[in-house]
Design an enzyme around this catalytic site. Sequence first.
Site, PDB file in Angstrom:
ATOM      1  N   GLY A  10       0.968  -1.142  -0.037  1.00 50.78           N
ATOM      2  CA  GLY A  10      -0.001  -0.138   0.089  1.00 50.78           C
ATOM      3  C   GLY A  10       0.897   1.188  -0.054  1.00 50.78           C
ATOM      4  CG  PHE A  11       0.396   6.107   0.250  1.00 51.81           C
ATOM      5  CD1 PHE A  11       1.511   6.719  -0.423  1.00 51.81           C
ATOM      6  CD2 PHE A  11      -0.281   6.852   1.172  1.00 51.81           C
ATOM      7  CE1 PHE A  11       1.881   8.115   0.138  1.00 51.81           C
ATOM      8  CE2 PHE A  11       0.147   8.161   1.760  1.00 51.81           C
ATOM      9  CZ  PHE A  11       1.075   8.512   1.011  1.00 51.81           C
ATOM     10  CG  ASP A  31      -0.612  -5.200  -0.290  1.00 50.93           C
ATOM     11  OD1 ASP A  31      -0.461  -4.519   0.263  1.00 50.93           O
ATOM     12  OD2 ASP A  31      -2.093  -5.660  -0.708  1.00 50.93           O
ATOM     13  N   GLY A  36      -3.508  -2.278  -2.534  1.00 54.07           N
ATOM     14  CA  GLY A  36      -2.309  -1.828  -2.576  1.00 54.07           C
ATOM     15  C   GLY A  36      -1.904  -2.179  -3.904  1.00 54.07           C
ATOM     16  CB  THR A  95     -10.564  -6.085   5.976  1.00 52.62           C
ATOM     17  OG1 THR A  95     -11.207  -6.316   4.591  1.00 52.62           O
ATOM     18  CG2 THR A  95      -9.224  -5.893   5.600  1.00 52.62           C
ATOM     19  CE1 TYR A 149     -10.788   2.196   7.818  1.00 56.18           C
ATOM     20  CE2 TYR A 149     -10.558   4.475   9.017  1.00 56.18           C
ATOM     21  CZ  TYR A 149      -9.929   3.108   8.343  1.00 56.18           C
ATOM     22  OH  TYR A 149      -8.664   3.353   8.260  1.00 56.18           O
TER      23      TYR A 149
END
Length: 324
Positions: A10-11, A31, A36, A95, A149
Amino acid sequence: MNYLITGGAGFVGSHLAELLLADGGNVTIIDDLSTGSIENVEHLKTNPRFAYRVDTIFNEPLTAELVDGADVVFHLAAAVGVTLIVESPVRTIETNISGTEIVLKHAAKKKRKVVLTSSSEVYGKSSHVPFKEEDDMVFGPTTRARWSYACSKAIDEFLALSYWKEKRMPVVVARLFNTVGPRQTGRYGMVVPRFVRQALDGGPITVFGDGKQSRCFAYVGDVVEGLRKLAVSDQAVGSVFNVGSSEEITIQELAEKVRSKVNPKVRIEYIPYDKAYEEGFEDMRRRVPDLGRIAAAIGYTPTKNIDQILDLVIQDLSRNPRRG
Ligand code: UDP
């Protein structure tokens, strides 16, 4: 040192991998490439101290093996971006909660240190800025997907801190505030790469709401340096830390800055939240971290201001037309 980074393509994960490798560490990433991208770590593949697994942390035997082989686990794998959260709330909750459970469970078996990346979303819609780590969380109702979230990240924090309290498994919780820089894509809603991409493409730049809401944007290089230092600080174990920048800017000012840097001719368009996200979407007006605790623990100070960060993002997205 052997490091495992979940969500390492990912970033933020890819910048962390780069930093840990430069520091002499051995880095393995896992990942599932859901958000990502393998492109993010392409330049690391030739490094003999780097290994990657394209797989999910829900593959428990693999996760157990990778956690076993690490001295420190950076758990970054998560559903990210407000757009994704609003569109796929089931995936977000599963997740973030079940994925973290798996990582913590296996880390606990061998007492591996875990740096859990949480989010400034856990402060919810509190208006008590700057946010301090011990402040209250203020969430909206369960009928608004956004709060799933925040709640899922809060549960992750509770679980990690409980593993420390009950089983003495060393954990550090890092609450990341808006983190930006090269390689970030606007695909999942993040405002900085979106504005820059929109300006590069001739506009319009889409400001949601009245644009008076504010954020503090931190440079990803500063954030990953903070994570690295938190991981080796004995004092940090069992605590929660804000990680970010305290330089506040309204979204309207951000749009104007991007426009003046990229193309003064592009139009700024205001879009109501209901149209941008979903009916009844609730946004935070201000989100500012108190960085006192992390400054005292590891001497954390951001090195780049918003102008310097924007220049780097503009350069990155100009060179990579497919990104953003
Ligand atoms: N935003 C915007 N236009 C966009 C994308 C985002 O005005 O095209 C706003 C968004 O509503 C929020 C702020 O920019 O007020 C930051 O959004 P982002 O999704 O980057 O982060 P977060 O909401 O998690 O702080």
